[in-house]
Design an enzyme around this catalytic site. Structure first.
Site, PDB file in Angstrom:
ATOM      1  N   ALA A   1       0.839  -1.198   0.000  1.00  0.00           N
ATOM      2  CA  ALA A   1       0.000   0.000   0.000  1.00  0.00           C
ATOM      3  C   ALA A   1       0.874   1.248   0.000  1.00  0.00           C
ATOM      4  O   ALA A   1       2.008   1.219   0.486  1.00  0.00           O
ATOM      5  CB  ALA A   1      -0.880  -0.005   1.244  1.00  0.00           C
TER       6      ALA A   1
ATOM      7  N   GLU B   1       0.179  -9.474  -0.591  1.00  0.00           N
ATOM      8  CA  GLU B   1      -1.218  -9.924  -0.494  1.00  0.00           C
ATOM      9  C   GLU B   1      -1.845 -10.042  -1.887  1.00  0.00           C
ATOM     10  O   GLU B   1      -2.638 -10.943  -2.152  1.00  0.00           O
ATOM     11  CB  GLU B   1      -2.016  -8.954   0.384  1.00  0.00           C
ATOM     12  CG  GLU B   1      -1.600  -9.043   1.863  1.00  0.00           C
ATOM     13  CD  GLU B   1      -2.283  -7.997   2.724  1.00  0.00           C
ATOM     14  OE1 GLU B   1      -2.100  -6.798   2.438  1.00  0.00           O
ATOM     15  OE2 GLU B   1      -3.000  -8.372   3.672  1.00  0.00           O
TER      16      GLU B   1
ATOM     17  N   GLY C   1       0.715  -5.171   1.100  1.00  0.00           N
ATOM     18  CA  GLY C   1      -0.346  -5.318   0.107  1.00  0.00           C
ATOM     19  C   GLY C   1       0.176  -5.899  -1.200  1.00  0.00           C
ATOM     20  O   GLY C   1      -0.565  -6.572  -1.923  1.00  0.00           O
TER      21      GLY C   1
HETATM   22  O1  ZOZ Z   1      10.992   0.963   0.970  1.00  0.00           O
HETATM   23  C1  ZOZ Z   1      11.364  -0.302   1.454  1.00  0.00           C
HETATM   24  C2  ZOZ Z   1      10.229  -0.793   2.315  1.00  0.00           C
HETATM   25  O2  ZOZ Z   1      10.420  -1.653   3.146  1.00  0.00           O
HETATM   26  N1  ZOZ Z   1       9.039  -0.217   2.121  1.00  0.00           N
HETATM   27  C3  ZOZ Z   1       7.903  -0.441   2.968  1.00  0.00           C
HETATM   28  C4  ZOZ Z   1       7.298  -1.787   2.783  1.00  0.00           C
HETATM   29  C5  ZOZ Z   1       6.077  -1.920   3.656  1.00  0.00           C
HETATM   30  O3  ZOZ Z   1       6.118  -1.688   4.835  1.00  0.00           O
HETATM   31  N2  ZOZ Z   1       4.984  -2.333   3.036  1.00  0.00           N
HETATM   32  C6  ZOZ Z   1       3.716  -2.497   3.703  1.00  0.00           C
HETATM   33  C7  ZOZ Z   1       2.875  -1.327   3.450  1.00  0.00           C
HETATM   34  S1  ZOZ Z   1       1.336  -1.425   4.339  1.00  0.00           S
HETATM   35  C8  ZOZ Z   1       0.388  -2.405   3.383  1.00  0.00           C
HETATM   36  O4  ZOZ Z   1       0.773  -2.784   2.345  1.00  0.00           O
HETATM   37  C9  ZOZ Z   1      -0.923  -2.746   3.982  1.00  0.00           C
HETATM   38  C10 ZOZ Z   1      -2.014  -2.976   3.007  1.00  0.00           C
HETATM   39  O5  ZOZ Z   1      -1.843  -3.128   1.834  1.00  0.00           O
HETATM   40  C11 ZOZ Z   1      -3.311  -3.008   3.587  1.00  0.00           C
HETATM   41  C12 ZOZ Z   1      -4.352  -2.521   2.616  1.00  0.00           C
HETATM   42  C13 ZOZ Z   1      -5.692  -2.566   3.267  1.00  0.00           C
HETATM   43  C14 ZOZ Z   1      -6.529  -1.401   2.811  1.00  0.00           C
HETATM   44  C15 ZOZ Z   1      -7.863  -1.446   3.445  1.00  0.00           C
HETATM   45  C16 ZOZ Z   1      -8.586  -0.158   3.088  1.00  0.00           C
HETATM   46  C17 ZOZ Z   1      -9.978  -0.110   3.651  1.00  0.00           C
HETATM   47  C18 ZOZ Z   1      11.739  -1.210   0.272  1.00  0.00           C
HETATM   48  C19 ZOZ Z   1      12.370  -2.507   0.808  1.00  0.00           C
HETATM   49  C20 ZOZ Z   1      10.563  -1.522  -0.557  1.00  0.00           C
HETATM   50  C21 ZOZ Z   1      12.754  -0.475  -0.624  1.00  0.00           C
HETATM   51  O6  ZOZ Z   1      13.857  -0.062   0.114  1.00  0.00           O
HETATM   52  P1  ZOZ Z   1      14.912   0.992  -0.494  1.00  0.00           P
HETATM   53  O7  ZOZ Z   1      15.935   1.205   0.568  1.00  0.00           O
HETATM   54  O8  ZOZ Z   1      15.302   0.583  -1.848  1.00  0.00           O
HETATM   55  O9  ZOZ Z   1      14.076   2.335  -0.713  1.00  0.00           O
HETATM   56  P2  ZOZ Z   1      13.455   3.340   0.378  1.00  0.00           P
HETATM   57  O10 ZOZ Z   1      12.978   2.589   1.561  1.00  0.00           O
HETATM   58  O11 ZOZ Z   1      14.383   4.460   0.573  1.00  0.00           O
HETATM   59  O12 ZOZ Z   1      12.140   3.814  -0.388  1.00  0.00           O
HETATM   60  C22 ZOZ Z   1      12.191   4.627  -1.540  1.00  0.00           C
HETATM   61  C23 ZOZ Z   1      11.109   5.669  -1.452  1.00  0.00           C
HETATM   62  O13 ZOZ Z   1       9.827   5.036  -1.463  1.00  0.00           O
HETATM   63  C24 ZOZ Z   1       9.062   5.398  -0.315  1.00  0.00           C
HETATM   64  N3  ZOZ Z   1       8.271   4.221   0.058  1.00  0.00           N
HETATM   65  C25 ZOZ Z   1       8.721   2.957   0.243  1.00  0.00           C
HETATM   66  N4  ZOZ Z   1       7.707   2.130   0.507  1.00  0.00           N
HETATM   67  C26 ZOZ Z   1       6.581   2.888   0.491  1.00  0.00           C
HETATM   68  C27 ZOZ Z   1       6.943   4.219   0.219  1.00  0.00           C
HETATM   69  N5  ZOZ Z   1       6.053   5.212   0.147  1.00  0.00           N
HETATM   70  C28 ZOZ Z   1       4.759   4.880   0.341  1.00  0.00           C
HETATM   71  N6  ZOZ Z   1       4.349   3.632   0.606  1.00  0.00           N
HETATM   72  C29 ZOZ Z   1       5.218   2.598   0.687  1.00  0.00           C
HETATM   73  N7  ZOZ Z   1       4.780   1.357   0.924  1.00  0.00           N
HETATM   74  C30 ZOZ Z   1      10.093   5.781   0.708  1.00  0.00           C
HETATM   75  O14 ZOZ Z   1       9.542   6.647   1.677  1.00  0.00           O
HETATM   76  C31 ZOZ Z   1      11.137   6.474  -0.157  1.00  0.00           C
HETATM   77  O15 ZOZ Z   1      10.640   7.759  -0.449  1.00  0.00           O
HETATM   78  P3  ZOZ Z   1      11.639   8.978  -0.640  1.00  0.00           P
HETATM   79  O16 ZOZ Z   1      10.755  10.124  -0.895  1.00  0.00           O
HETATM   80  O17 ZOZ Z   1      12.388   9.049   0.653  1.00  0.00           O
HETATM   81  O18 ZOZ Z   1      12.520   8.595  -1.788  1.00  0.00           O
END
Ligand code: ZOZ
Ligand code: NAD
Length: 700
Positions: free
Chosen positions: A63, A107, A104
Site C-alpha cells: 500500500a 497480499e 499489500g
Molecule cells: O521501501 C522499502 C520498504 O520496506 N518499504 C515499505 C514496505 C512496507 O512496509 N509495506 C507495507 C505497506 S502497508 C500495506 O501494504 C498494507 C495494506 O496493503 C493493507 C491494505 C488494506 C486497505 C484497506 C482499506 C480499507 C523497500 C524494501 C521496498 C525499498 O527499500 P529501499 O531502501 O530501496 O528504498 P526506500 O525505503 O528508501 O524507499 C524509496 C522511497 O519510497 C518510499 N516508500 C517505500 N515504501 C513505500 C513508500 N512510500 C509509500 N508507501 C510505501 N509502501 C520511501 O519513503 C522512499 O521515499 P523517498 O521520498 O524518501 O525517496
C-alpha cells in the site's frame, strides 16, 4: 486505463504491469488501473490467462503508506475487494515477482493462483512494523498456505523472507531462473492448455485444520513474543487475526482482519510507527548536501583505540566486508581488544546466529597494529581513544601526518568539540564526528557530527558509510552532548532532583520502563557503569555555575565504590551473577539523608509527576536543539532516540510523542515547573511559540 498499469497481450496471456516508481506502491491510480485491467481481461475472449508483474526494481512494496489516515480517505476500489475479485477469476492469474513483494504487494500475489519469483526476491508482510495488521487478506490466506506456526513467525516478525526460504515454506510456488515474466507466461499457458484446476488460498483448509483444536499454539507464541512485543498493539492483533483464520470461515476471518486493520490504522501507535518509517528515510536528506554530492569510496578503514567502543566499531566494518586495521598504544592493549572482539563473535556463533565460517571471514578482515605507518593508505579512520581533548588532538595530529590526503578522519567523541579536534589537523574539511552508541556493534544509531569546516563530500561519504555498515546516520551539529546525550542530561538531571524531593530509584525506573523505554535511568546507569560520569563531573566541578541546582546523589553513590553492575551495586544492588536490579535500603537511607541535609521535606511523588518531570524537559531540550539548528528536523531527533536509546517506536520518538500529548499541555506544565523549581526548567522559546500558535513540531 491509467498510466500506472499497462497491459500487453502475449499470445493470449495478458501481462499486467504496475508502474508506480519508486516502489510500485498500490495507491489509488494503481488500484483503479488494476481493476480496469482485470475486468477487461475477464471479458476479453482473446485473453485466456493473466500475469501480474511490476516494472522497475520490484513487484510492489505494498500500500502507499502516505495514503493512510488521509482525509478524505482514498477512494475505491480498496485492495481487499480487488484481491478477492482476482482470486475468484476463472482465468488463471500468475504473479511474476522480482525484487520485493511486501505488504499489500504480497497480499496481491497471495490472491493469485500461482506465485513465481526470480532469485534474490524477498517477500513478506511488514505491516506489523507500521503498527497495523495486513489488511488485504494476508492474515487469512498465508496461514492457509503455510500453516499457523510459520504464519505466526512471518507476520508477527514482519521480516522479509528470501526466495528460497519462501519457497520452502510455501509462500511462493517456485523460484525460477531466467526472465520471471517469460516463466509466468509459460506457466499460464500450461494452466490453460492442460485445464489445470486453480488453487485459491482462501479455499484451502488442511493447514489451518492442523491448528484447530490446539489453541495452545497461540498461548505459547504469545508467551514467546511477550518481551519483544512489550507495549506494541500490532503484534498481538496479528496473532488474534491468525487465530481467526483458524477458527472462523474465510469470509468472517477477513471481516475480523478488516475491522482490526481499520482500528489500528487510526491508532496513535500506527501513526507513530508510520512517522518513524518516513523519518528514518528523511534523515538522509540534507539540504546543503544534495543527493548527487560525490562521495569518496570507502574500501578500507582503521579504528584507533580498541576499547569498549573501538572494538565494536571495528566489528561493524568487518561485518560489512570492509577490511579494517585496529591501532592501539601497545601490543597488550591490542591483544585485549581483539580477544573481546573474538569473544563477541564466538557468542553469536554459539547462539546459532552466525556460522563459524562467517566468523572466521570477519576476523580475517580485522588486522592489528601499533604502528601509525600502517594507517597511511586507509580511506577512513575512526578514533575511539579516551575522552580527553589533549589526547584526541595528539592522535589527530599524528593521523594527519601519516594518512593519505583524501582520508577522512572521524572521532567517536561523545562530548568534545569536533572543531577543536579538527584544528589539530591540516584538513578540517575532512574531519567529522561519528558518534556510535554502546554496544557499538549492536546499536543502530550514528550521530554524524558536522564541524564548522566539514565539507559536503565528507558529510555525504560518512552518511553513506553509515548505511553501508548497517547503521542509521543522523547529521547533528556541535554542542555539549550533541543531540541525544544533551537531551538525556536534561531528563536525568530532573530524575535526580526527584530523588531528593521524595522519589526512590526503583519508582523512577518503573515509570520510565512502563512508558516503554528498555530500562529506567538508574538501571541503565548501573549497566553502563557510574564511574565514567563521575570522572567527567569531577573534571567539570570547578566551572559548574553555582546558581544552578546540582544533585550530589550520584557522586555520593560513587564515593561508596558502587559503580553499578560491575561492582555488584550501584543505584540498585545485584545478586552475584544476576543482572536484576534489587532496591537497596542503604541507597534509600542515603537519599533520605541527602534530602534532610538539604532541608527538603520529602513528599509523595506521583508516577504522573515523574513522567512529566523527566520527559517534558527532554522534549524542551529537543526544542532548543531545533532552534539552534543542531538537528535538521524533529523527526531526526526522534530517530536519534529510537535507535540510540530504545525510545519506544510505538510512540514515534520524543518529538512526535510531544505532538500527541499536545505542545500546549507540555508548555503549561513546563511553565509551572519553572515557577516551582526555577533554573533548568525554563520553557524553550520554540516550545512557547508553537504552543501559543496551537501548532506541533510536525508543523515545522
Ligand atoms: O521501501 C522499502 C520498504 O520496506 N518499504 C515499505 C514496505 C512496507 O512496509 N509495506 C507495507 C505497506 S502497508 C500495506 O501494504 C498494507 C495494506 O496493503 C493493507 C491494505 C488494506 C486497505 C484497506 C482499506 C480499507 C523497500 C524494501 C521496498 C525499498 O527499500 P529501499 O531502501 O530501496 O528504498 P526506500 O525505503 O528508501 O524507499 C524509496 C522511497 O519510497 C518510499 N516508500 C517505500 N515504501 C513505500 C513508500 N512510500 C509509500 N508507501 C510505501 N509502501 C520511501 O519513503 C522512499 O521515499 P523517498 O521520498 O524518501 O525517496
Ligand atoms: P575505553 O577506555 O574502553 O577505550 C579506549 C581505548 O583507547 C583503550 O583501549 C586505550 O588503550 C586506547 N587508547 C588510549 N590512548 C590511545 C592512543 N594514543 N592511541 C591508541 N589507542 C589509545 O573507552 P571507550 O568507552 O571505548 O570510549 C572511547 C571513546 O568513545 C571516547 O571518546 C568516548 O567518549 C566515546 N564513547 C563512549 C561510549 C561508551 O558508552 N563507552 C559511547 C559513545 C562514545
Amino acid at each position: 486505463m491509467s498510466d500506472a498499469v499497462t497491459v500487453s497481450n502475449r499470445d493470449g496471456v495478458a501481462v499486467v504491469t504496475l508502474h508506480n516508481p519508486p516502489v510500485n506502491g498500490l495507491g489509488f491510480a494503481v488500484r483503479t488501473g488494476l481493476q480496469a485491467a482485470l475486468e477487461a481481461a475477464a471479458t476479453d475472449g482473446a485473453v485466456r490467462a493473466v500475469v501480474i508483474t511490476g516494472s522497475g526494481k520490484m513487484f510492489s512494496a505494498g500500500a502507499d503508506i502516505s495514503e493512510f489516515g488521509k482525509t478524505p480517505p482514498p477512494g475505491t476500489p480498496h485492495l481487499p475487494t480487488l484481491i478477492d475479485a482476482l482470486e475468484a477469476s476463472q482465468k488463471p492469474i500468475i504473479a511474476a515477482i522480482h525484487g520485493v513483494a511486501l505488504g499489500g504487494g504480497f497480499e496481491l500475489a497471495l490472491g493469485c493462483h500461482v506465485r513465481l519469483a526470480a532469485p534474490g526476491t524477498r517477500v513478506g508482510l511488514p505491516e506489523v512494523t507500521l503498527g497495523i495488521v495486513p489488511g488485504a487478506g494476508g492474515t487469512q490466506r498465508l496461514p492457509r498456505l503455510i500453516g499457523v506456526p510459520a504464519a505466526l513467525d512471518v507476520i508477527v516478525s514482519g521480516t522479509m523472507v528470501p526466495a528460497a526460504k519462501a519457497q520452502a515454506l510455501g509462500m511462493i510456488d517456485e523460484v525460477v531462473e531466467g526472465d520471471v515474466v517469460d516463466a509466468a507466461v509459460a506457466c499460464a499457458r500450461r494452466y490453460v492448455d492442460e485445464h489445470r484446476p486453480l488453487r485459491r488460498a482462501s479455499a484451502l483448509d488442511d493447514k489451518v485444520a492442523e491448528a484447530r483444536g490446539t489453541p495452545e499454539i497461540f498461548g505459547e507464541f504469545r508467551k514467546k513474543m511477550a518481551r519483544r512485543a512489550r507495549g506494541f498493539e500490532a503484534p498481538h492483533a496479528c496473532v488474534a487475526c491468525i487465530e481467526a483464520a483458524v477458527n472462523q470461515p474465510f469470509a468472517e476471518g477477513l471481516a475480523t482482519e478488516r475491522e482490526t486493520f481499520l482500528r489500528l490504522v487510526a491508532s496513535d501507535q500506527s501513526k507513530a510507527q508510520r512517522h518513524a518509517f518516513f523519518a528514518e528515510r528523511q534523515v538522509a536528506k540534507i539540504p546543503d548536501v544534495p543527493k548527487d554530492t560525490p562521495t569518496l569510496p570507502i574500501e578500507t578503514a582503521a579504528v584507533v583505540g580498541c576499547g569498549t567502543m573501538g572494538g565494536g566499531i571495528a566489528m561493524n566494518f568487518a561485518n560489512a566486508g570492509i577490511p579494517v586495521t585496529v591501532f592501539e598504544v601497545s601490543q597488550e592493549a591490542l591483544d585485549k581488544g581483539l580477544a573481546i572482539i573474538t569473544k563477541n563473535y564466538a557468542a553469536t556463533v554459539s547462539k546459532g546466529r552466525l556460522s563459524q565460517e562467517a566468523m572466521d571471514t570477519r576476523l580475517g578482515l580485522i588486522s592489528a597494529t601499533v604502528d601509525y605507518g600502517d594507517l597511511a593508505e586507509v580511506d577512513v579512520v575512526i578514533e575511539a581513544v579516551f575522552e580527553e581533548m589533549g589526547l584526541k588532538k595528539e592522535v589527530f595530529g599524528k593521523l594527519d601526518a601519516v594518512c593519505k590526503q583524501e582520508a577522512i578522519l572521524a572521532s567517536n567523541t561523545s562530548t568534545l568539540d569536533v572543531n577543536e579536534i579538527a584544528s589539530a589537523t591540516g584538513r578540517p574539511d575532512k574531519v567529522i564526528g561519528t558518534h556510535f552508541f554502546s554496544p557499538a556493534n549492536v546499536m543502530k544509531l550514528m550521530e554524524n557530527v558536522r564541524g564548522a569546516q566539514t565539507s559536503p563530500q565528507t558529510i555525504a561519504t560518512i552518511m553513506q558509510l553509515s548505511k553501508t555498515i548497517g547503521k542509521v546516520g543522523v547529521l547533528v551539529g556541535v554542542c555539549d552532548g550533541f543531540v541525544g546525550n544533551r537531551m538525556l542530561y536534561a531528563y536525568r538531571r530532573q530524575a535526580d532532583f526527584l530523588l531528593e524531593e521524595g522519589a526512590f530509584p526503583q519508582q523512577i525506573d518503573k515509570v520510565i520502563y512502563d512508558f516503554g523505554m528498555p530500562m529506567g535511568p538508574y538501571a541503565m546507569g548501573d549497566l553502563a557503569g557510574l564511574d565514567v560520569g563521575w570522572r567527567i563531573r569531577k573534571g567539570q566541578a570547578a566551572t559548574r555555575p553555582s546558581h544552578l541546582r546540582y544533585s550530589t546523589v550520584a557522586d555520593r553513590i560513587c564515593e561508596l565504590g558502587r559503580f553499578g553492575q560491575k561492582t555488584g551495586a550501584g543505584w540498585h544492588r545485584y545478586e552475584p551473577g544476576s543482572r536484576t536490579p534489587i532496591a537497596d535500603p542503604e541507597i534509600e537511607q542515603l537519599i533520605v539523608s541527602i534530602s534532610e541535609a538539604q532541608g527538603i521535606t520529602r513528599r509523595e511523588i506521583t508516577d504522573q509527576e515523574i513522567l512529566e518531570r523527566c520527559m517534558y524537559p527532554l522534549v524542551n531540550e529537543g526544542a532548543k536543539i531545533l532552534d539552534e539548528g543542531l538537528a535538521q528536523r524533529p523527526g531526526d531527533i526522534d530517530i536519534v532516540w529510537i535507535y540510540g536509546y530504545g525510545f519506544p517506536r510505538y510512540r514515534g520518538g520524543p518529538m512526535f510523542w510531544a505532538d500527541l500529548v499536545g505542545l500546549k499541555t507540555i508548555y503549561d506544565v513546563m511553565r509551572r515547573l519553572h515557577d516551582e523549581h526555577g533554573d533548568w526548567l525554563e520553557p524553550a522559546p520554540l516550545l512557547k511559540k508553537l504552543a501559543e500558535q496551537g501548532k506541533g513540531f510536525g508543523d515545522l
